[in-house]
Design an enzyme around this catalytic site. Structure first.
Site, short mmCIF file in Angstrom:
data_model
loop_
_atom_site.label_atom_id
_atom_site.label_comp_id
_atom_site.label_asym_id
_atom_site.label_seq_id
_atom_site.Cartn_x
_atom_site.Cartn_y
_atom_site.Cartn_z
N HIS B 453 0.81 -1.22 0.00
CA HIS B 453 0.00 0.00 0.00
C HIS B 453 0.85 1.27 0.00
O HIS B 453 0.33 2.37 -0.17
CB HIS B 453 -0.96 -0.01 1.19
CG HIS B 453 -2.34 0.47 0.84
ND1 HIS B 453 -2.58 1.35 -0.17
CD2 HIS B 453 -3.56 0.16 1.37
CE1 HIS B 453 -3.88 1.58 -0.24
NE2 HIS B 453 -4.52 0.88 0.67
N ASP B 457 -2.12 2.66 -4.56
CA ASP B 457 -3.37 3.02 -3.92
C ASP B 457 -4.44 2.03 -4.38
O ASP B 457 -4.28 1.35 -5.39
CB ASP B 457 -3.78 4.44 -4.31
CG ASP B 457 -2.83 5.45 -3.70
OD1 ASP B 457 -2.31 5.17 -2.60
OD2 ASP B 457 -2.61 6.50 -4.32
#
Lengths: 327, 477
Positions: B453, B457
Site C-alpha cells: 500500500h 493506492d
C-alpha cells in the site's frame, strides 16, 4: 521571576509547603535551634513551632523510622539526613520499609514522606562529607529519587516531593547550594518528578548528567562550542523514575552519548542510562556509549589533589566530548 | 625472528615502495636508527628500526611495492644469531644458524627442514616460524578507521535503509571512519547508488504452501532451495518482535528441525508482513470462455507443443497485459523512492518436496501462450530436479500463484519483497451467474491481489485487477 540560590529554593519549598499544609513537618539533626548546618531552616522553629520543626538525636534509623510511621498515620514528614554520608544506618528504614509499604499493603497504605539530604563533593568535605549515594538507592523499586541542580528545580521538585503520596528522596548537591543562582518562578509551582530537562541544546552529541555535573558539563559544552562542537546537555533531574523518552530522543538526534556523573562509575546511574540506550536505541548509535564518572575508590580524600582527581573536571569532560564528537 | 613490516604512512595509504635500504644485511642496527626509505605517492620517509639487532634478511628489494603490514626485513635481536648473509628467510624454518657454513649460505633456497644435526639446539631453533608481527604491533594504527572497517549500528541501519554501498562513501570520523552524518550527506548529495535493492532476487519468492493452509494466508514467498544464497536483499530488516513464549514439547509431540529453506521462508514471511503494509482485493471473473477454449484446444496443444495446456499461462498473459496498462503494479518500494520496473518478470510458485520455490519468467510479456506454457513447464521440471540457477530465481517483479490448484477459492497472499504485488488464481467453480437478465451456469474464478500500500493506492490496484478480469472474460484464444 526572582533570582535565588539552590539553598533558597529548598528553603522556600519547605517554608511554603509548611505554610500551606499543616501535615508537613520537618525533623533531623540540627534542623531546629541551629536552623540546619547550611542554615536552610533558620527561623523555622520560631515560625512553625517545636512540634513541626523537630531536632532529633544523632540516630538516622530513628529519623527515617519515625517519619515512616508518621507518614503512614497521615502526616507529611520531611526527614533530613544531615549529610548523605550518614544515611547508611537508615538504609533498612528506607529500603526495607518506606519503599515497600504501598506494595506490602496492596495499596492500602502509602508512605508520603520526603528524605532530604545534601550529598556530593568539591567542597573539601573529605571522606565523610562528600559521598554520592544515589546508586545505593536507585535500584530499589518503590523509591523516587530527585536530584535538582538549579534553584527552580530545587524548589519545584521538593514541592512535588512533599505533595507526592510515595517516599521521595531529594538529593541536594551541597556545592550547588550557594554556588548556583538562577531565576525561579513566583508563587506556587512544581516541577514534575520523572521528567528530565534539556539544559542546553546541541546536535553533535548528548551528555546525560545530573546534579552538580550538569553545570560542569555545560561549562565544557560552552568551551567546545567555540570549537564548533554543539553538545546537548540532558539533566535527568529525576533518577527514578528516569525519563527514558528524553534520553532516547536526544540520543536519537545526536547519535552519540556521553554520561557524566560524580558518583563512582561501576554500577552507577550511568550504567542504567547506558543500558537503556543500548537496549532501545542501538541502531541510532554512531559511536560507543561513553562515561565520565568518579573513580572506583572508596571515598574522596581531603587533600585538594585527591578531591580534584575524583571530581570530573571541565577538562576531562571536554576531552571526552571532543573525542566522542570526532569518533 | 622479529620482522619489520611496511608501516602505515598515512590514513589512506595502503602500500609503500621501498626507496633505498640504509642498512645492509649483516649490519648492526640500533633502535630508532634509520633502516630504509619508503616512498608513497605523497612522501618519502625514513623508517627507523623498532629494535636493536642485526639486519638479517631483506624481503623487499629496492623499488618493490609492498602492502602495509607486510614484512620488509628481519632483524636478529641482539644476542640472536643473524641469518647468513644473502639467504632469504625460510618460510618454515626459523632455526638461526649460529655458524654460517659456506654451503648453506650458497644455497639460494634454503631447505625448509634444516637437518637436525646442523641446527644448534638453541632457544628459538625449533620453534615454528613466527607470524609476522601484526601491523598494529609495529606501527599502531586505528583499526576502526577506513571503509573496510566495522561500521556503527547507525551507519549500518542507514545504509540498509537507503540501499547504499558504503565503499563509495567518504568517512569524516576518526581515522577515516564513516559516520552516520557521512551517510546522510551521501544520500542527500544524490550520489549514485546501486540501481535498486538487489531485487528480491537473491531470495525469490515462493508462493503459498497450499498444503499448509489452502485458504487465506497460504501464499508464501519462499527462498531458493540453495542454502548458499548470498547476502540478504537490501530491504529493511523486519522489526524485532519478542518471541511468543512456547511451551516445551511434550512426550507425544514431534519436533521438526528447520531446514534452511524453511528458515528462509520464515524470515521472508516475517520480513514481508512486518515491513510491507499489505492491502487486499478480490474480483470474480467469468472464465467460461477460457474453460471452453481450453477444453477444445488442449489435446491439439499437447500434441503440438508437447506440454499440457493449463490455465496459468493464460492468466499470466492477462496479468502482463494489465501491467502494461497499469505499470505502477510492476514496481518496488525503495525507501525514499518507488522504482517502476520496465521488465515484467513474473515469478511462479512451484511446489517441491522441501517447500516452495518461485522461479521467474523473465520478460513474461514477450511470450506467446505456447512459449509461456513451455517455459513454466521447463522451470517447474528444473525446480523439481534441483537444477534451477540463481538467475532463474532472481529479479522477479510480480508473482502469480495458482492457489486454485488445491481447491482454494480465496487467498490472502503475502507479497514477495521487494515486489509490490502478488496475484493468486483461485479454483474455477461452476456457479449460477447472472448474465444480462438471465441466470446461467458459468465457470467462475476468483482473482486475489495483495499489494504494497506504500506503492499502490486502492484505485490503481482495482483498475489493474479489473483489467486482468476483463481480458480473461473476453478471452478468445
Amino acid at each position: 521571576m526572582a533570582t535565588k540560590t539552590v539553598l533558597e529554593g529548598v528553603r522556600d519549598a519547605l517554608y511554603n509547603e509548611m505554610s500551606r499544609d499543616e501535615r508537613v513537618f520537618i525533623m533531623g539533626e540540627d534542623v531546629g535551634a541551629r536552623g540546619n548546618v547550611f542554615l536552610i531552616t533558620q527561623g523555622f522553629m520560631d515560625k512553625f513551632g517545636r512540634q513541626r520543626v523537630i531536632d532529633t538525636p544523632l540516630a538516622e534509623a530513628s529519623i527515617v523510622g519515625v517519619a515512616v510511621g508518621a507518614a503512614m498515620a497521615g502526616m507529611r514528614p520531611v526527614a533530613e539526613i544531615q549529610f548523605a554520608d550518614f544515611i547508611y544506618p537508615a538504609y533498612n528504614q528506607i529500603v526495607g520499609e518506606a519503599a515497600k509499604i504501598r506494595y506490602r499493603s496492596a495499596g492500602g497504605n502509602t508512605c508520603p514522606m520526603v528524605i532530604r539530604t545534601p550529598y556530593g563533593g568539591g567542597v573539601r568535605g573529605a571522606l565523610s562529607h562528600s559521598v554520592s549515594v544515589e546508586a545505593l538507592f536507585y535500584h530499589v523499586p518503590g523509591l523516587k529519587i530527585v536530584v535538582p541542580s538549579t534553584p527552580a528545580d530545587a524548589q519545584g521538585l521538593l514541592t512535588s516531593a512533599i505533595r507526592d503520596d510515595d517516599p521521595v528522596m531529594c538529593l541536594e548537591h551541597k556545592r550547588t547550594y550557594r554556588l548556583i543562582k538562577g531565576e525561579v518562578p513566583e508563587g506556587d509551582f512544581t516541577v514534575p518528578i520523572g521528567k528530565a530537562a534539556i539544559a542546553r541544546e546541541g546536535k553533535d552529541l548528548s551528555v546525560i548528567t545530573y546534579g552538580l555535573m550538569r553545570h560542569t558539563a555545560t561549562e565544557a559544552a560552552e568551551k567546545l562550542a567555540a570549537e564548533g562542537i554543539e553538545a546537548e546537555i540532558v539533566d535527568l533531574r529525576s533518577i527514578r523514575p528516569m525519563d527514558r523518552e528524553t534520553i532516547l530522543g536526544s540520543v536519537t538526534k545526536t547519535r552519540r552519548a556521553l554520561i557524566v556523573h560524580e558518583d563512582n562509575k561501576f554500577g552507577g546511574v550511568g550504567a542504567e542510562v547506558a543500558a537503556i540506550i543500548a537496549e532501545e536505541a542501538l541502531f541510532e548509535l554512531d559511536a560507543p556509549i561513553r562515561r565520565v564518572c568518579g573513580p572506583d575508590v572508596p571515598a574522596m580524600g581531603y587533600a585538594k589533589e585527591y578531591e580534584e582527581a575524583f571530581m570530573p573536571s571541565v577538562e576531562r569532560i571536554a576531552t571526552a566530548m571532543r573525542e566522542l564528537a570526532a569518533y | 625472528m622479529p620482522q619489520v613490516v611496511m608501516p602505515q604512512l598515512g590514513e589512506t595509504v595502503t602500500e609503500g615502495t621501498v626507496g633505498r635500504w640504509l642498512k645492509k644485511v649483516g649490519e648492526p642496527v640500533a633502535k630508532y636508527e634509520p633502516l630504509l626509505e619508503v616512498e608513497t605517492d605523497k612522501v618519502a620517509s625514513e623508517i627507523p628500526s623498532p629494535f636493536a639487532g642485526t639486519l638479517s634478511a631483506i624481503m623487499a628489494e629496492e623499488g618493490s611495492t609492498v602492502p602495509v603490514g607486510s614484512p620488509v626485513c628481519e632483524i636478529a635481536a641482539a644476542g640472536e644469531a643473524p641469518r647468513p648473509s644473502g639467504e632469504a628467510p625460510s618460510p618454515s624454518s626459523e632455526a638461526p644458524r649460529a655458524t654460517a657454513p659456506a654451503e648453506l649460505s650458497a644455497a639460494p633456497e634454503p631447505s625448509p627442514a634444516a637437518p637436525a644435526e646442523n641446527v644448534p639446539a638453541q632457544s628459538g631453533a625449533a620453534i615454528a616460524p613466527e607470524p609476522p608481527p601484526s601491523a598494529a604491533a609495529a606501527q599502531p594504527f586505528d583499526q576502526s578507521g577506513g571503509n573496510g572497517a566495522r561500521h556503527s549500528p547507525a551507519v549500518r541501519r542507514l545504509a540498509r535503509m537507503h540501499h547504499i554501498d558504503l565503499s563509495g562513501v567518504t568517512g569524516s570520523g576518526r581515522g577515516g571512519r564513516l559516520t552516520a552524518r557521512d551517510v546522510i550527506a551521501h544520500v542527500e548529495s544524490g550520489s549514485p547508488r546501486p540501481a535498486a535493492p538487489p531485487a528480491p532476487a537473491a531470495r525469490p519468492a515462493a508462493p503459498p504452501t497450499p498444503a499448509a493452509t489452502p485458504v487465506a494466508a497460504s501464499t508464501a514467498p519462499a527462498p531458493p532451495a540453495a542454502p548458499s544464497v548470498p547476502a540478504a536483499p537490501t530491504v529493511p530488516k523486519p522489526m524485532t518482535v519478542a518471541p511468543v513464549p512456547v511451551a516445551p514439547p511434550g512426550s507425544e509431540d514431534t519436533v521438526i528441525r528447520l531446514s534452511q529453506m524453511r528458515k528462509t521462508i520464515a524470515e521472508r514471511m516475517v520480513l514481508s508482513k512486518t515491513t510491507i503494509p499489505h492491502a487486499w482485493s478480490m474480483v470474480e471473473a467469468d472464465v467460461t470462455n477460457v474453460v471452453r477454449w481450453r477444453a477444445r484446444e488442449k489435446d491439439a496443444f499437447k500434441a503440438r507443443e508437447g506440454v499440457n495446456l493449463t490455465y496459468l499461462p493464460i492468466v499470466i498473459q492477462a496479468v502482463c497485459a494489465a501491467i502494461r496498462e497499469y505499470p505502477m503494479v510492476n514496481a518496488t518500494w525503495a525507501g525514499d523512492s518507488i522504482i517502476q520496473r520496465k521488465h515484467i518478470n513474473v515469478g511462479v510458485a512451484v511446489d517441491i518436496e522441501e517447500g516452495l520455490i518461485v522461479p521467474v519468467i523473465k520478460d513474461a510479456d514477450r511470450y506467446s501462450l505456447a512459449g509461456l506454457a513451455t517455459t513454466i513447464n521447463e522451470l517447474a521440471a528444473r525446480a523439481r530436479s534441483r537444477k534451477l540457477t540463481m538467475d532463474d530465481l532472481t529479479d522477479g517483479t510480480i508473482t502469480v500463484d495458482n492457489t486454485g490448484s488445491l481447491g482454494s477459492i480465496a487467498s490472502v497472499p503475502i507479497i514477495n519483497p521487494p515486489q509490490a504485488a502478488i496475484v493468486t488464481t483461485e479454483a474455477i467453480v461452476r456457479r449460477p451467474w447472472v448474465v444480462d437478465d438471465a441466470i446461467a451456469i458459468r465457470d467462475i474464478m476468483n482473482l486475489c491481489l495483495s499489494l504494497d500500500h506504500r506503492v499502490l493506492d486502492g484505485a490503481v490496484a482495482s483498475h489493474f485487477l479489473q483489467a486482468v478480469k476483463k481480458r480473461l472474460e473476453s478471452f478468445s484464444g
